[in-house]
Write a protein that holds these residues in place. Structure first.
Motif, PDB file in Angstrom:
ATOM      1  N   ARG A 229       0.682  -1.328  -0.032  1.00 25.93           N
ATOM      2  CA  ARG A 229       0.112   0.147   0.258  1.00 25.93           C
ATOM      3  C   ARG A 229       0.749   0.899  -0.272  1.00 25.93           C
ATOM      4  O   ARG A 229       1.703   1.419   0.265  1.00 25.93           O
ATOM      5  N   ARG A 231       0.980   5.617   0.533  1.00 29.16           N
ATOM      6  CA  ARG A 231      -0.041   6.569   0.912  1.00 29.16           C
ATOM      7  C   ARG A 231       0.940   7.932   0.676  1.00 29.16           C
ATOM      8  O   ARG A 231       1.802   8.666   0.967  1.00 29.16           O
ATOM      9  N   GLY A 239      -3.686  14.258   4.329  1.00 23.42           N
ATOM     10  CA  GLY A 239      -3.363  12.808   2.526  1.00 23.42           C
ATOM     11  C   GLY A 239      -3.682  13.207   1.642  1.00 23.42           C
ATOM     12  O   GLY A 239      -4.567  14.008   1.881  1.00 23.42           O
TER      13      GLY A 239
END
Length: 240
Positions: A229, A231, A239
């Motif tokens: 994953r 981000r 974010g």
């Protein structure tokens, strides 16, 4: 395209299969590719490259930005940083890799596997010297064109030499240089061992391993990876 595991884990499976089955690595890679629904590994890698995080993230960078790529060991942070360098070269920009972790042949081999060959390879500068510090990086990048992307592998190792300024001073110097030159500086960064993925799916700025103080507002964005994953966050912001 959905894979059963991130590409770097599939490569590990292929290396293990190569050893256990006594077959060439290329054949093992093709077996893994077939399992994932592709005739050959090269086709699988091409499809992944077209949809890679680097291909999606790089166009969002602006000249003069400071970027962190952070994760625990084995999560693909160096790979992503090298993919970002390749994405810059594919966009017609020059790229540089400054690493205190790997020797030249290792970096060249990894970049070649990613597709940095021929004319693309000519756009790359590589520095594996033990003398890497902010002053050397700025000297090597002097006169670079806006959009040049430089990977620094890694952030914390800049803090280990007693004959260079502290980490805060070096990063501040590099930030000012990036703004002046328009270079994009990508710092590979460690995440502290206290980070627990069972409690938080992805690390954040609070999880960076920083033995000495560092003003994280010097960075524009941070990219965090964990278990396939990813981000992207604005440093000090929400974010994205």
């Amino acid at each position: 395209m959905h894979l059963s595991a991130p590409l770097y884990r599939l490569k590990r499976e292929a290396r293990l299969l190569s050893r256990e089955a006594g077959i060439p690595l290329a054949a093992a890679l093709d077996r893994i590719a077939a399992r994932e629904g592709h005739a050959r590994w090269s086709l699988l890698a091409q499809r992944v490259a077209e949809r890679s995080p680097a291909a999606l993230i790089h166009p969002r960078f602006r000249p003069g930005e400071m970027i962190l790529v952070a994760a625990r060991p084995g999560q693909g942070k160096t790979l992503l940083a090298l993919e970002l360098a390749l994405a810059a070269m594919k966009a017609g920009n020059r790229a540089a890799v400054f690493t205190l972790e790997y020797v030249e042949r290792e970096v060249e081999a990894r970049l070649e596997r990613l597709g940095a060959r021929g004319a693309l390879k000519d756009l790359l500068a590589l520095d594996c010297s033990d003398e890497i510090c902010s002053a050397r990086i700025m000297e090597r990048l002097q006169g670079c064109a806006p959009g040049t992307l430089a990977v620094i592998d890694y952030l914390q190792i800049l803090d280990q030499r007693r004959d260079t300024p502290n980490l805060q001073t070096q990063v501040a110097e590099l930030s000012a240089f990036a703004r002046r030159s328009g270079a994009v500086l990508v710092f590979v960064s460690q995440v502290d061992r206290s980070y627990d993925p069972a409690l938080k799916p992805l690390p954040d700025l609070a999880d960076l391993r920083l033995p000495n103080p560092l003003d994280l507002s010097l960075f524009d964005r941070a990219v965090f990876l964990q278990a396939g994953r990813l981000r992207v966050v604005q440093c000090g912001g929400e974010g994205k």
